[in-house]
Design an enzyme around this catalytic site. Structure first.
Site, PDB file in Angstrom:
ATOM      1  N   GLY A 136     -36.443 129.934 101.833  1.00 61.86           N
ATOM      2  CA  GLY A 136     -37.134 129.833 100.550  1.00 61.86           C
ATOM      3  C   GLY A 136     -36.245 129.407  99.406  1.00 61.86           C
ATOM      4  O   GLY A 136     -36.634 129.511  98.239  1.00 61.86           O
ATOM      5  N   ALA A 137     -35.044 128.926  99.717  1.00 64.91           N
ATOM      6  CA  ALA A 137     -34.110 128.539  98.657  1.00 64.91           C
ATOM      7  C   ALA A 137     -33.243 127.395  99.154  1.00 64.91           C
ATOM      8  O   ALA A 137     -32.304 127.605  99.924  1.00 64.91           O
ATOM      9  CB  ALA A 137     -33.235 129.722  98.232  1.00 64.91           C
ATOM     10  N   GLY A 138     -33.583 126.179  98.719  1.00 64.07           N
ATOM     11  CA  GLY A 138     -32.802 125.011  99.100  1.00 64.07           C
ATOM     12  C   GLY A 138     -31.909 124.597  97.956  1.00 64.07           C
ATOM     13  O   GLY A 138     -30.821 125.126  97.746  1.00 64.07           O
ATOM     14  N   ILE A 164     -27.858 125.166 108.743  1.00 60.84           N
ATOM     15  CA  ILE A 164     -26.416 125.318 108.556  1.00 60.84           C
ATOM     16  C   ILE A 164     -25.658 124.430 109.531  1.00 60.84           C
ATOM     17  O   ILE A 164     -25.678 124.650 110.748  1.00 60.84           O
ATOM     18  CB  ILE A 164     -25.992 126.793 108.722  1.00 60.84           C
ATOM     19  CG1 ILE A 164     -26.812 127.682 107.787  1.00 60.84           C
ATOM     20  CG2 ILE A 164     -24.499 126.937 108.456  1.00 60.84           C
ATOM     21  CD1 ILE A 164     -26.753 127.288 106.313  1.00 60.84           C
ATOM     22  N   GLU A 250     -17.991 117.891  97.271  1.00 60.98           N
ATOM     23  CA  GLU A 250     -19.006 117.823  98.319  1.00 60.98           C
ATOM     24  C   GLU A 250     -19.843 116.564  98.157  1.00 60.98           C
ATOM     25  O   GLU A 250     -20.126 115.852  99.137  1.00 60.98           O
ATOM     26  CB  GLU A 250     -19.905 119.061  98.273  1.00 60.98           C
ATOM     27  CG  GLU A 250     -21.020 119.030  99.303  1.00 60.98           C
ATOM     28  CD  GLU A 250     -21.872 120.289  99.306  1.00 60.98           C
ATOM     29  OE1 GLU A 250     -22.935 120.274  99.954  1.00 60.98           O
ATOM     30  OE2 GLU A 250     -21.483 121.283  98.663  1.00 60.98           O
ATOM     31  N   GLY A 348     -37.800  94.950 117.707  1.00 57.18           N
ATOM     32  CA  GLY A 348     -38.121  96.073 118.578  1.00 57.18           C
ATOM     33  C   GLY A 348     -36.893  96.760 119.137  1.00 57.18           C
ATOM     34  O   GLY A 348     -36.906  97.975 119.391  1.00 57.18           O
ATOM     35  N   THR A 373     -30.821 117.190  96.870  1.00 57.85           N
ATOM     36  CA  THR A 373     -31.739 116.069  97.075  1.00 57.85           C
ATOM     37  C   THR A 373     -31.582 115.015  95.978  1.00 57.85           C
ATOM     38  O   THR A 373     -31.048 115.284  94.895  1.00 57.85           O
ATOM     39  CB  THR A 373     -33.196 116.553  97.070  1.00 57.85           C
ATOM     40  OG1 THR A 373     -33.491 117.079  95.761  1.00 57.85           O
ATOM     41  CG2 THR A 373     -33.426 117.627  98.109  1.00 57.85           C
TER      42      THR A 373
END
Length: 388
Positions: A136-138, A164, A250, A348, A373
């Site tokens: 519930g926490a990104g 992770i 990071e 293809g 994001t």
């Protein structure tokens, strides 16, 4: 290779030798096994030890902790080479070990914490992971629910983490937990968790649409007890500050991965379009192919210039969080566009797993998600322009 204007001529020669040695290592120790590792969902644990033996782990860690004390360019060169060769799944976890965790220890850890963990990371004896994201926490790190309660000379940790990198292999987990749930961001602390501790459990290796050779797991903490000296830096409530301090590197290293991954996708495509025939000629002779590749090369060149400037700023200690966010936003979006355009030129065959362009394409997608994001990157850049 990234520009290295701050290196001496001798250091530049050493970096060139280092890079060539790494290419040979990849030829013998990674390339023959990589597709099998993708099918297995993770690289062999022994790969970290072999990379440590050859000096490819944590190269810029100071000599007193077992590292080479080299320029950051040596550590970045590992990501450059592996990304360009199409090992994006492994790179996702490797950069956590090489470029994300060591600065936490060097800048925020106690001397005892540095002396214990860094030599093990350099040698590959210990694989490192970072535990921030929860179901519930990104991107909203203040919303984490994992708790750490003081109990005498220990902390008792309960909760879980998800997505992770290195979750199956990790021996060290830098874990974000709430030590004061009522204090918001000021109640977050970081812990150095030895994953052999009772109460630590690994979930299954999660199946992803890309980066198949990188293990990604859910982790669980059920009354996990860690000693009080596992608190990073020995001070409660500094976790959010510590995370914000280290996010620029990071995001910088994700930028390195994106630019060199895009270069690898372009390399593979240039080779393919000169070999593949259609309507009596190489498809590289069609105007659409030539224009597409020209656009990709131009986009990569612009992203690379941005990256080079950002690396130089990092070396001077001047890379701001906003600039790092802008870099990650731009380079990962470029990587996505380049990989998609290049795959299209394979037709293809580009959709077949045996062709490396398919790996570049699937591996690229998560770069716009992990490390923050693209939408969060835009918000951070906007705040530097307009405030909150």
């Amino acid at each position: 290779m990234l520009p290295n204007t701050l290196l001496t001529a001798e250091q530049k020669a050493e970096l060139q030798d280092f890079t060539e040695s790494l290419e040979r290592f990849c030829d013998s120790e990674i390339e023959p096994h990589y597709r099998d590792w993708e099918k297995a969902g993770l690289v062999h644990r022994e790969l970290f030890r072999k990379m440590g033996e050859n000096g490819y782990l944590c190269a810029d860690v100071p000599e007193q902790y077992g590292g080479a004390g080299a320029s950051v360019h040596f550590s970045f060169a590992v990501v450059e080479v592996l990304s360009r060769r199409g090992y994006g799944g492994f790179v996702g976890g490797l950069q956590v070990h090489n470029d994300i965790i060591p600065p936490y220890l060097l800048h925020c850890g106690t001397e005892a914490q540095r002396a214990y963990w860094l030599p093990r990371m350099v040698s590959g004896e210990a694989v490192a992971a970072i535990g921030m994201t929860e179901p519930g926490a990104g991107s909203d790190l203040k919303a984490i629910r994992t708790t750490a309660k003081r109990d005498g000379n220990e902390y008792v940790i309960n909760g879980s983490k998800i997505f992770i990198s290195n979750g199956q292999h990790c021996d060290l987990l830098v874990l974000a937990a709430k030590t004061d749930p009522a204090a918001g961001a000021k109640g977050v602390s970081l812990f150095l968790v030895d994953t052999k501790s009772p109460g630590f459990t690994r979930g299954q290796n999660l199946e992803k649409i890309g980066q198949h050779a990188g293990d990604t797991s859910e982790l669980f903490f059920n009354d996990l007890r860690v000693p009080a000296d596992a608190l990073l830096g020995g001070v409660e409530g500094q976790g959010f500050v510590q995370m914000m301090r280290e996010l620029p590197r990071e995001r910088l290293i994700i930028g390195v991965q994106a630019v060199y991954g895009a270069k690898g996708a372009l390399d593979a495509t240039v080779k393919y379009v000169q070999e593949r025939q259609a309507f009596g000629q190489a498809i590289g002779q069609f105007q659409n192919t030539r224009f597409t590749l020209a656009q990709c090369a131009s986009d990569i060149a612009a992203a690379e210039a941005f990256l080079n400037a950002s690396v130089a700023a990092y070396e001077r200690g001047e890379l701001s969080p906003e600039a790092a966010s802008a870099l990650k936003l731009h380079t990962t979006e470029v990587m996505g566009r380049v990989a998609d355009a290049c795959l299209q030129l394979f037709g293809g065959y580009g959709y077949m797993a045996e062709y490396p362009i398919s790996r570049f394409w699937t591996d690229a997608r998560v770069l716009r998600i992990y490390g923050g994001t693209s939408e969060i990157m835009k918000e951070l850049v906007a705040r530097s322009l307009l405030g909150r």
